[in-house]
Design a protein around this motif. Structure first.
Motif, PDB file in Angstrom:
ATOM      1  N   ARG A  41       0.846  -1.190   0.000  1.00 52.36           N
ATOM      2  CA  ARG A  41       0.000   0.000   0.000  1.00 52.36           C
ATOM      3  C   ARG A  41       0.882   1.241   0.000  1.00 52.36           C
ATOM      4  O   ARG A  41       1.838   1.345   0.763  1.00 52.36           O
ATOM      5  CB  ARG A  41      -0.908   0.001   1.222  1.00 52.36           C
ATOM      6  CG  ARG A  41      -1.859  -1.189   1.291  1.00 52.36           C
ATOM      7  CD  ARG A  41      -2.834  -1.004   2.440  1.00 52.36           C
ATOM      8  NE  ARG A  41      -3.712   0.132   2.190  1.00 52.36           N
ATOM      9  CZ  ARG A  41      -4.812   0.072   1.429  1.00 52.36           C
ATOM     10  NH1 ARG A  41      -5.147  -1.074   0.836  1.00 52.36           N
ATOM     11  NH2 ARG A  41      -5.566   1.129   1.269  1.00 52.36           N
ATOM     12  N   ALA A  43      -3.361   3.195  -1.090  1.00 52.74           N
ATOM     13  CA  ALA A  43      -3.928   2.248  -2.055  1.00 52.74           C
ATOM     14  C   ALA A  43      -2.838   1.366  -2.615  1.00 52.74           C
ATOM     15  O   ALA A  43      -1.646   1.706  -2.572  1.00 52.74           O
ATOM     16  CB  ALA A  43      -4.620   2.993  -3.193  1.00 52.74           C
ATOM     17  N   PHE A  60      -8.610   1.423  -2.220  1.00 49.12           N
ATOM     18  CA  PHE A  60      -8.076   2.674  -1.706  1.00 49.12           C
ATOM     19  C   PHE A  60      -8.885   3.128  -0.491  1.00 49.12           C
ATOM     20  O   PHE A  60     -10.069   2.840  -0.349  1.00 49.12           O
ATOM     21  CB  PHE A  60      -8.023   3.757  -2.785  1.00 49.12           C
ATOM     22  CG  PHE A  60      -9.363   4.340  -3.178  1.00 49.12           C
ATOM     23  CD1 PHE A  60      -9.973   5.311  -2.396  1.00 49.12           C
ATOM     24  CD2 PHE A  60      -9.984   3.938  -4.341  1.00 49.12           C
ATOM     25  CE1 PHE A  60     -11.185   5.858  -2.755  1.00 49.12           C
ATOM     26  CE2 PHE A  60     -11.204   4.475  -4.720  1.00 49.12           C
ATOM     27  CZ  PHE A  60     -11.811   5.439  -3.918  1.00 49.12           C
TER      28      PHE A  60
END
Length: 202
Positions: free
Chosen positions: A140, A161, A195
């Motif tokens: 991420r 995200a 996200f």
């Protein structure tokens, strides 16, 4: 909690998936920007980002969106000249809280076998797109920027995200508000999976 006007107070915590493309467009062909907001340009060209978003639980709202942003001076910042949603609650909140000019549209989104999307307003095509994901980063990544609107109004945005590179093909209504993108190819397209966004607030 939800505001008596029908929308959640800021900040909005949103979850979902986003598909975005970036174009280089002559600055003279950009849509109108808020007073005092100037595009970031390189050799007379500005950077335009158009994105499809599908917001889902456990975020505070669930809706679909087509958003067009222009990268502006004072990085990292963007402004939003055009945006459409299929949620009257999101429309009301975006306008009241952040001066974001949301309009209503009808959407068709599908994820299999490739992501495809279309948006229509008053029966006219705004845009359509197809994305084919190619690679995804296995971790991420955080992204932070500001949205600058009229007023002047500056709203902070934070996103994490899993980002991936994609191949995308767009079509836009030739006489619609996105006609300035007609016939142009994006320089890069991205997919933001799972996200998590924090929009607005101190």
């Amino acid at each position: 909690m939800v505001d008596p006007a029908g929308y959640p107070p800021e900040p909005w915590h949103l979850r979902g998936r986003m598909h975005a493309s970036v174009w280089c467009v002559p600055a003279a062909e950009l849509p109108a920007l808020p007073p005092g907001v100037r595009p970031l340009t390189v050799a007379g060209r500005a950077f335009v980002i158009a994105a499809w978003a599908g917001y889902q639980p456990p975020g505070v709202l669930s809706y679909r969106e087509l958003m067009v942003t222009v990268v502006v001076r004072g990085l990292p910042s963007v402004t939003i000249p055009h945006i459409w949603v299929d949620s009257p609650v999101s429309l009301a909140g975006g306008r009241a809280l952040w001066h974001i000019p949301k309009e209503l549209a009808e959407f068709t989104l599908a994820d299999e076998p490739h992501f495809t999307a279309t948006a229509h307003a008053d029966g006219n095509l705004l845009a359509g797109a197809e994305f084919t994901r190619r690679r995804t980063v296995p971790v991420r990544l955080p992204v932070a920027f500001s949205v600058r609107q009229r007023g002047p109004r500056r709203s902070r945005v934070r996103v994490t995200a899993r980002l991936g590179v994609a191949r995308a093909a767009w079509r836009v209504g030739a006489s619609g508000p996105l006609a300035f993108l007609a016939g142009r190819r994006p320089v890069i397209s991205l997919v933001a999976r799972d996200f998590r966004m924090r929009f607005g607030g101190a």
